[in-house]
Design a protein around this motif. Structure first.
Motif, mmCIF file in Angstrom:
data_model
loop_
_atom_site.group_PDB
_atom_site.id
_atom_site.type_symbol
_atom_site.label_atom_id
_atom_site.label_comp_id
_atom_site.label_asym_id
_atom_site.label_seq_id
_atom_site.Cartn_x
_atom_site.Cartn_y
_atom_site.Cartn_z
ATOM 1 N N ILE A 156 3.122 -2.510 8.516
ATOM 2 C CA ILE A 156 3.558 -1.559 7.492
ATOM 3 C C ILE A 156 3.309 -2.121 6.097
ATOM 4 O O ILE A 156 2.789 -1.426 5.213
ATOM 5 N N GLN A 157 3.659 -3.386 5.890
ATOM 6 C CA GLN A 157 3.443 -4.007 4.580
ATOM 7 C C GLN A 157 1.954 -4.074 4.233
ATOM 8 O O GLN A 157 1.575 -3.868 3.079
ATOM 9 N N THR A 158 1.128 -4.344 5.226
ATOM 10 C CA THR A 158 -0.315 -4.387 5.006
ATOM 11 C C THR A 158 -0.838 -3.031 4.571
ATOM 12 O O THR A 158 -1.566 -2.923 3.577
ATOM 13 N N ASN A 159 -0.458 -1.998 5.282
ATOM 14 C CA ASN A 159 -0.905 -0.648 4.925
ATOM 15 C C ASN A 159 -0.364 -0.224 3.559
ATOM 16 O O ASN A 159 -1.065 0.436 2.788
ATOM 17 N N TYR A 160 0.854 -0.632 3.255
ATOM 18 C CA TYR A 160 1.429 -0.316 1.951
ATOM 19 C C TYR A 160 0.656 -1.003 0.828
ATOM 20 O O TYR A 160 0.357 -0.380 -0.196
ATOM 21 N N GLN A 161 0.341 -2.276 1.005
ATOM 22 C CA GLN A 161 -0.419 -3.014 -0.007
ATOM 23 C C GLN A 161 -1.780 -2.363 -0.247
ATOM 24 O O GLN A 161 -2.220 -2.228 -1.391
#
Length: 175
Positions: A156-161
């Protein structure tokens, strides 16, 4: 111990085995060589870690020595890649870009299944513009650990970044 026992028969039997003595000495020398190599690698790795923020150029030298002497410690490769990435941002020199990519390739080669390093690898890839590889690695982490909450948080953090990066560059379709 046999020599101090005082039993002449045992002492004479022990002295008669020169080939065994030399073989044991050779094994001891090989073990000493590899142990000292790993120890010197650890010392260089620790020195590199201490210098990473203060003097990155000296840290690079220490990390290169550590990776050469202690080939099985992935932490040196990770730290080296991070220092190379920082030097790349600072100088925009293609030498650092090539060393950064080589460090990432070594991490992929030697540490591809080490889940402890995958979030760091993802950050490195995303920070230096390799979005697709970062997403693929996040997906791989979820596949490797389907029951681990941290794997999904990392994804999720990767996609958000990545979405945040594309939004800031006005690439709404990609975001």
């Amino acid at each position: 111990g046999v020599l101090n026992a005082g039993d002449e028969d045992k002492i004479n039997a022990f002295k008669g085995r020169n080939s065994i003595n030399y073989a044991m000495l050779s094994v001891a020398v090989v073990i000493l060589y590899f142990s000292s190599s790993i120890l010197i690698g650890m010392v260089n790795g620790n020195n590199g870690a201490q210098l990473a923020n203060k003097d990155p150029d000296k840290a690079i030298i220490h990390y290169e020595k550590a990776m050469k002497l202690d080939k099985f410690n992935g932490a040196y490769r990770m730290d080296y890649a991070q220092v190379m990435g920082n030097k790349l941002i600072e100088t925009k020199d293609s030498t650092y870009l090539n060393k950064f990519r080589a460090a990432l390739a070594d991490i992929e080669k030697y540490e591809s299944q080490n889940v402890k390093y995958i979030p760091i690898r993802i950050d490195l890839l995303i920070n230096y513009g390799e979005m697709e590889k970062g997403v693929a690695l996040a997906n791989q982490l979820v596949d490797m650990q389907p029951l681990a909450e941290n794997a999904y948080v990392t994804k999720i953090q990767t996609n958000y970044q990545i979405a945040k990066f594309y939004f800031s560059n006005k690439k709404f379709e990609d975001a």
